[in-house]
Scaffold this motif. Structure first.
Motif, PDB file in Angstrom:
ATOM      1  N   LEU A  82      -1.564   8.877  -5.258  1.00 47.04           N
ATOM      2  CA  LEU A  82      -3.036   8.715  -5.038  1.00 47.04           C
ATOM      3  C   LEU A  82      -3.720   7.446  -4.947  1.00 47.04           C
ATOM      4  O   LEU A  82      -4.791   7.222  -4.547  1.00 47.04           O
ATOM      5  N   ASN A  83      -2.882   6.504  -5.723  1.00 50.42           N
ATOM      6  CA  ASN A  83      -3.508   5.040  -5.983  1.00 50.42           C
ATOM      7  C   ASN A  83      -3.385   4.583  -4.254  1.00 50.42           C
ATOM      8  O   ASN A  83      -4.407   3.629  -4.018  1.00 50.42           O
ATOM      9  N   HIS A  84      -2.211   4.641  -3.678  1.00 49.28           N
ATOM     10  CA  HIS A  84      -2.058   4.121  -2.194  1.00 49.28           C
ATOM     11  C   HIS A  84      -3.317   5.070  -1.517  1.00 49.28           C
ATOM     12  O   HIS A  84      -3.567   4.236  -0.456  1.00 49.28           O
ATOM     13  N   LEU A  85      -3.348   5.971  -1.404  1.00 48.14           N
ATOM     14  CA  LEU A  85      -4.497   6.866  -0.927  1.00 48.14           C
ATOM     15  C   LEU A  85      -5.964   6.261  -0.981  1.00 48.14           C
ATOM     16  O   LEU A  85      -6.322   5.753  -0.096  1.00 48.14           O
ATOM     17  N   VAL A  86      -6.228   6.007  -2.268  1.00 43.02           N
ATOM     18  CA  VAL A  86      -7.429   5.362  -2.281  1.00 43.02           C
ATOM     19  C   VAL A  86      -7.656   3.960  -1.895  1.00 43.02           C
ATOM     20  O   VAL A  86      -8.530   3.749  -1.282  1.00 43.02           O
ATOM     21  N   TRP A  87      -6.555   3.050  -2.131  1.00 45.64           N
ATOM     22  CA  TRP A  87      -6.486   1.673  -1.584  1.00 45.64           C
ATOM     23  C   TRP A  87      -6.587   1.824  -0.209  1.00 45.64           C
ATOM     24  O   TRP A  87      -7.326   0.912   0.382  1.00 45.64           O
ATOM     25  N   GLY A  88      -5.960   2.619   0.736  1.00 49.78           N
ATOM     26  CA  GLY A  88      -5.679   2.735   1.918  1.00 49.78           C
ATOM     27  C   GLY A  88      -7.261   3.176   2.596  1.00 49.78           C
ATOM     28  O   GLY A  88      -7.550   2.565   3.558  1.00 49.78           O
ATOM     29  N   ILE A  89      -7.846   4.076   1.921  1.00 51.04           N
ATOM     30  CA  ILE A  89      -9.171   4.477   2.277  1.00 51.04           C
ATOM     31  C   ILE A  89     -10.240   3.346   2.069  1.00 51.04           C
ATOM     32  O   ILE A  89     -10.836   2.906   3.254  1.00 51.04           O
ATOM     33  N   SER A  94     -13.292  -1.615   6.054  1.00 45.30           N
ATOM     34  CA  SER A  94     -13.925  -2.668   6.985  1.00 45.30           C
ATOM     35  C   SER A  94     -12.767  -2.905   8.219  1.00 45.30           C
ATOM     36  O   SER A  94     -11.601  -2.492   7.832  1.00 45.30           O
ATOM     37  N   ILE A  95     -13.169  -3.314   9.209  1.00 45.67           N
ATOM     38  CA  ILE A  95     -12.239  -3.576  10.247  1.00 45.67           C
ATOM     39  C   ILE A  95     -11.152  -4.641   9.888  1.00 45.67           C
ATOM     40  O   ILE A  95      -9.957  -4.685  10.201  1.00 45.67           O
ATOM     41  N   ILE A  96     -11.333  -5.484   9.167  1.00 46.39           N
ATOM     42  CA  ILE A  96     -10.696  -6.573   8.656  1.00 46.39           C
ATOM     43  C   ILE A  96      -9.354  -6.059   7.845  1.00 46.39           C
ATOM     44  O   ILE A  96      -8.102  -6.437   7.833  1.00 46.39           O
ATOM     45  N   GLY A  97      -9.733  -4.972   6.905  1.00 42.94           N
ATOM     46  CA  GLY A  97      -8.812  -4.500   6.057  1.00 42.94           C
ATOM     47  C   GLY A  97      -8.209  -3.360   6.702  1.00 42.94           C
ATOM     48  O   GLY A  97      -6.976  -2.636   6.003  1.00 42.94           O
ATOM     49  N   ILE A  98      -8.356  -2.799   8.009  1.00 47.65           N
ATOM     50  CA  ILE A  98      -7.370  -1.752   8.603  1.00 47.65           C
ATOM     51  C   ILE A  98      -5.796  -2.047   8.273  1.00 47.65           C
ATOM     52  O   ILE A  98      -5.152  -1.148   8.147  1.00 47.65           O
ATOM     53  N   PRO A  99      -5.315  -3.189   8.894  1.00 46.10           N
ATOM     54  CA  PRO A  99      -3.838  -3.328   8.870  1.00 46.10           C
ATOM     55  C   PRO A  99      -3.376  -3.167   7.518  1.00 46.10           C
ATOM     56  O   PRO A  99      -2.268  -2.527   7.134  1.00 46.10           O
ATOM     57  N   PHE A 100      -4.160  -3.769   6.418  1.00 44.76           N
ATOM     58  CA  PHE A 100      -3.666  -3.596   5.056  1.00 44.76           C
ATOM     59  C   PHE A 100      -3.812  -2.134   4.503  1.00 44.76           C
ATOM     60  O   PHE A 100      -2.860  -1.781   3.775  1.00 44.76           O
ATOM     61  N   GLY A 101      -4.995  -1.335   4.970  1.00 43.58           N
ATOM     62  CA  GLY A 101      -4.957  -0.058   4.778  1.00 43.58           C
ATOM     63  C   GLY A 101      -3.720   0.797   5.171  1.00 43.58           C
ATOM     64  O   GLY A 101      -3.265   1.846   4.495  1.00 43.58           O
ATOM     65  N   LYS A 106       1.492   3.935   4.606  1.00 45.00           N
ATOM     66  CA  LYS A 106       2.914   3.892   4.782  1.00 45.00           C
ATOM     67  C   LYS A 106       3.792   3.931   3.362  1.00 45.00           C
ATOM     68  O   LYS A 106       4.674   4.603   3.326  1.00 45.00           O
ATOM     69  N   MET A 107       3.129   3.132   2.496  1.00 43.16           N
ATOM     70  CA  MET A 107       3.701   3.162   1.273  1.00 43.16           C
ATOM     71  C   MET A 107       3.283   4.521   0.494  1.00 43.16           C
ATOM     72  O   MET A 107       4.346   4.900  -0.366  1.00 43.16           O
ATOM     73  N   MET A 108       2.183   5.008   0.825  1.00 48.59           N
ATOM     74  CA  MET A 108       1.925   6.575   0.302  1.00 48.59           C
ATOM     75  C   MET A 108       3.282   7.569   0.735  1.00 48.59           C
ATOM     76  O   MET A 108       3.400   8.393  -0.238  1.00 48.59           O
ATOM     77  N   LYS A 109       3.711   7.507   1.782  1.00 50.52           N
ATOM     78  CA  LYS A 109       4.912   8.212   2.043  1.00 50.52           C
ATOM     79  C   LYS A 109       6.017   8.305   1.159  1.00 50.52           C
ATOM     80  O   LYS A 109       6.561   9.051   0.904  1.00 50.52           O
ATOM     81  N   LEU A 110       6.477   6.877   1.022  1.00 52.49           N
ATOM     82  CA  LEU A 110       7.625   6.592   0.298  1.00 52.49           C
ATOM     83  C   LEU A 110       7.355   6.948  -1.153  1.00 52.49           C
ATOM     84  O   LEU A 110       7.908   7.342  -1.798  1.00 52.49           O
ATOM     85  N   ALA A 111       6.133   6.660  -1.369  1.00 52.25           N
ATOM     86  CA  ALA A 111       5.729   7.027  -3.209  1.00 52.25           C
ATOM     87  C   ALA A 111       5.753   8.608  -3.272  1.00 52.25           C
ATOM     88  O   ALA A 111       5.813   9.038  -4.586  1.00 52.25           O
ATOM     89  N   PHE A 112       5.555   9.515  -2.424  1.00 57.18           N
ATOM     90  CA  PHE A 112       5.304  10.855  -2.596  1.00 57.18           C
ATOM     91  C   PHE A 112       6.672  11.352  -2.596  1.00 57.18           C
ATOM     92  O   PHE A 112       6.936  12.096  -3.600  1.00 57.18           O
ATOM     93  N   THR A 113       7.777  10.964  -1.884  1.00 59.33           N
ATOM     94  CA  THR A 113       9.062  11.395  -1.890  1.00 59.33           C
ATOM     95  C   THR A 113      10.019  10.291  -1.763  1.00 59.33           C
ATOM     96  O   THR A 113      10.543  10.119  -0.489  1.00 59.33           O
ATOM     97  N   PRO A 114      10.442   9.506  -2.670  1.00 60.03           N
ATOM     98  CA  PRO A 114      11.437   8.400  -2.290  1.00 60.03           C
ATOM     99  C   PRO A 114      12.911   8.779  -2.376  1.00 60.03           C
ATOM    100  O   PRO A 114      13.267   8.156  -1.682  1.00 60.03           O
ATOM    101  N   PHE A 115      13.116  10.017  -2.868  1.00 55.51           N
ATOM    102  CA  PHE A 115      14.455  10.490  -3.033  1.00 55.51           C
ATOM    103  C   PHE A 115      14.813  11.043  -1.607  1.00 55.51           C
ATOM    104  O   PHE A 115      14.137  11.729  -1.135  1.00 55.51           O
TER     105      PHE A 115
END
Length: 123
Positions: A82-89, A94-101, A106-115
């Protein structure tokens, strides 16, 4: 982009995962969760140019991975996701922040199911 990522907050994400991994590794039961935090720490330090994918079926035990991912979600994985989801949104506003979002998504996928997932270089 990885240098900008590290300067603009990626280093703090890395430190958070590293600290979480060390705390989990203080107990024998938490060692597998700690190793997943270390995997997330490495991924969060250099997210541009890398991605995650499921491990090949001959390397994993699907039942153990499912059980470990459920335990992971109970002991903090849902909050990390959820932390990665909020920061991504927030960053995608902003247009400048889109690559970082997008990196947070992408990290949210790994944080959800890392095993049962591995990190690989896209290049």
């Amino acid at each position: 982009m990885n240098i900008l990522w590290i300067i603009l907050g990626g280093f703090f994400v890395f430190l958070g995962y590293l600290t979480g991994g060390i705390v989990f590794c203080l107990s024998i039961i938490g060692i597998p969760l700690g190793f997943q935090c270390f995997k997330l720490a490495i991924f969060s330090l250099f997210p541009f140019g890398s991605d995650t994918r499921p491990k090949p079926h001959y390397e994993v035990n699907e039942t153990l991975n499912l059980l470990a991912n459920i335990i992971w979600l109970i002991f903090g994985g849902i909050w990390i996701m959820l932390n990665h989801l909020v920061w991504g949104i927030v960053l995608c506003i902003s247009i400048i922040g889109i690559p970082f979002g997008l990196q947070h998504f992408k990290m949210m996928k790994l944080a959800f199911t890392p095993f049962g997932r591995e990190i690989y270089d896209i290049n």
